[in-house]
Design an enzyme around this catalytic site. Structure first.
Site, mmCIF file in Angstrom:
data_model
loop_
_atom_site.group_PDB
_atom_site.id
_atom_site.type_symbol
_atom_site.label_atom_id
_atom_site.label_comp_id
_atom_site.label_asym_id
_atom_site.label_seq_id
_atom_site.Cartn_x
_atom_site.Cartn_y
_atom_site.Cartn_z
ATOM 1 N N ALA A 234 61.483 44.439 10.861
ATOM 2 C CA ALA A 234 61.678 45.730 10.199
ATOM 3 C C ALA A 234 60.455 46.157 9.406
ATOM 4 C CB ALA A 234 62.900 45.663 9.288
ATOM 5 N N HIS B 95 67.081 38.959 12.166
ATOM 6 C CA HIS B 95 67.472 37.762 11.404
ATOM 7 C C HIS B 95 68.436 38.050 10.258
ATOM 8 C CE1 HIS B 95 64.943 37.835 7.626
ATOM 9 N NE2 HIS B 95 64.301 38.750 8.326
ATOM 10 N N THR C 53 52.743 42.017 24.764
ATOM 11 C CA THR C 53 53.760 41.370 25.582
ATOM 12 C C THR C 53 55.049 41.166 24.803
ATOM 13 O OG1 THR C 53 52.051 40.232 26.863
ATOM 14 C CG2 THR C 53 54.278 39.320 26.963
ATOM 15 N N CYS D 30 60.954 38.593 -0.613
ATOM 16 C CA CYS D 30 59.546 38.990 -0.472
ATOM 17 C C CYS D 30 58.808 38.984 -1.807
ATOM 18 C CB CYS D 30 59.462 40.382 0.151
ATOM 19 S SG CYS D 30 60.215 40.471 1.782
#
Length: 361
Positions: A71, A188, A224, A306
């Site tokens: 995100a 997650h 990828t 965070c």
């Protein structure tokens, strides 16, 4: 360890793990590049598209899902690239996650206030940009309050601006309202793997590419794509959709249990307009940081993971007008699908014992 930190991350669902293992083998059918045109590559690409549909099923209709590394990447993409496409200005809530808030600060955005309950004040027309972007999160990650996203979407659209919604803490848990033009989500936080998220882009919104180089992800995000991560994300999203009511009922039972066991604590933020898997509370005389050390067998937090190592007081609690002393006396508890009532009871009792060690009765 009793885990009560579901806002930071959630345990990987067994179903998501199994879905990932199929694409982590050592034969050509399981490690192929989904951009390759041979049979194995096409099989990998098909797995990615199945996962895309599973994630999209939890989002509004009329948009497309672009996989990202998480995100944080989705929010940075939406704000920085979106601001170039919509140069009229940027605005966002003062309680946004750091992944949005630091972007808002770099973009000299208008910061929109919240009240003492952690709820956004009604949109101020003077602060909503004309032909720009407005960022409004759905569920606050620190106090769990549910924001009036639809109101801000209407205010943004009235001034020809886009509405970006950080739906990370609400995705798969509560309904995402109609109105956003861009929605950021993460795997997650819904029992999927780390390292993958997505940006939902409403049909008709022209967002510049995030990265160039290979034209993957519909030409918007080169690089990828991992079939394993996508498969895990998709399986977690499908499970969340199937278990939405069951999980919600379980969360409500745990909320009631916690409230009954912690009558001495004060709830930070609104009680009703809130996701009840998040309990942010304070108690006079408690040192939250020391409490984490004294109750080290319990995984809980002081706020956003965070910012947990910065030593700074929660910007969310301060935006709500809370004093520094009260903010430092606050802790955040989070639970969900795999939290048993006994585990929560044991965890709360351990926290209560640690509080007594601080001489708080």
């Amino acid at each position: 360890m009793i885990y009560l930190d579901y806002q930071a991350t959630t345990p990987l669902a067994p179903e998501a793990r199994e879905a990932m293992l199929r694409w982590l083998g050592d034969d050509g059918d399981s490690f192929a590049n989904p951009a390759s045109t041979h049979k194995a590559g096409r099989a990998a690409a098909a797995a990615v598209e199945v996962a895309r549909d599973q994630v999209a099923a939890l989002l509004p209709r009329g948009g497309r899902v672009i996989f990202t590394s998480g995100a944080t990447e989705a929010l940075n993409w939406a704000l920085f690239c979106g601001a170039r496409a919509m140069p009229g200005g940027v605005a966002g809530l003062s309680i946004e996650h750091a992944a949005s808030l630091q972007c808002l600060e770099r973009l000299d955005a208008a910061i929109l206030p919240v009240d003492a309950a952690g709820l956004a004040l009604p949109p101020d027309v003077a602060l909503i940009p004309e032909g720009g972007i407005v960022a409004t999160m759905l569920v606050n990650n620190e106090v769990g309050t549910i924001q009036p996203v639809a109101d801000f979407a209407a205010a943004a659209h009235a001034k020809n601006s886009l509405l970006l919604c950080d739906a990370v803490q609400g995705f798969g848990r509560i309904a995402i309202p109609e109105g956003p033009d861009l929605i950021a989500v993460s795997a997650h936080k819904i029992h999927g793997p780390k390292g993958i998220g997505a940006l939902w882009i409403r049909d008709g919104v022209d967002l510049p590419p995030l990265m160039l180089g290979g034209a993957q992800e519909q030409g918007l995000r080169s690089g990828t794509v991992s079939p394993a991560l996508c498969a895990g994300f998709g399986a977690a999203a499908a499970l969340a959709a199937d278990r939405l009511e069951v999980d919600a009922a379980h969360v409500e039972r745990l909320w009631s249990l916690a409230i009954d066991m912690l009558p001495e604590w004060t709830i930070n933020g609104a009680e009703s307009q809130r996701y009840h898997g998040n309990l942010n509370i304070r108690r006079e005389g408690v040192n939250g940081l020391r409490l984490m050390s004294d109750a080290r067998g319990i995984a809980f937090s002081l706020g956003s993971a965070c910012g947990s190592g910065s030593g700074k007081v929660s910007h969310v609690l301060r935006a709500m007008g809370m004093s520094e002393a009260d903010a430092r006396a606050s802790i955040r508890l989070g639970w969900g699908r795999y939290t048993s009532e006994q585990a929560l009871r044991d965890g709360l009792n351990a926290i209560k014992d640690a509080v007594r060690l601080q001489g708080v009765n």
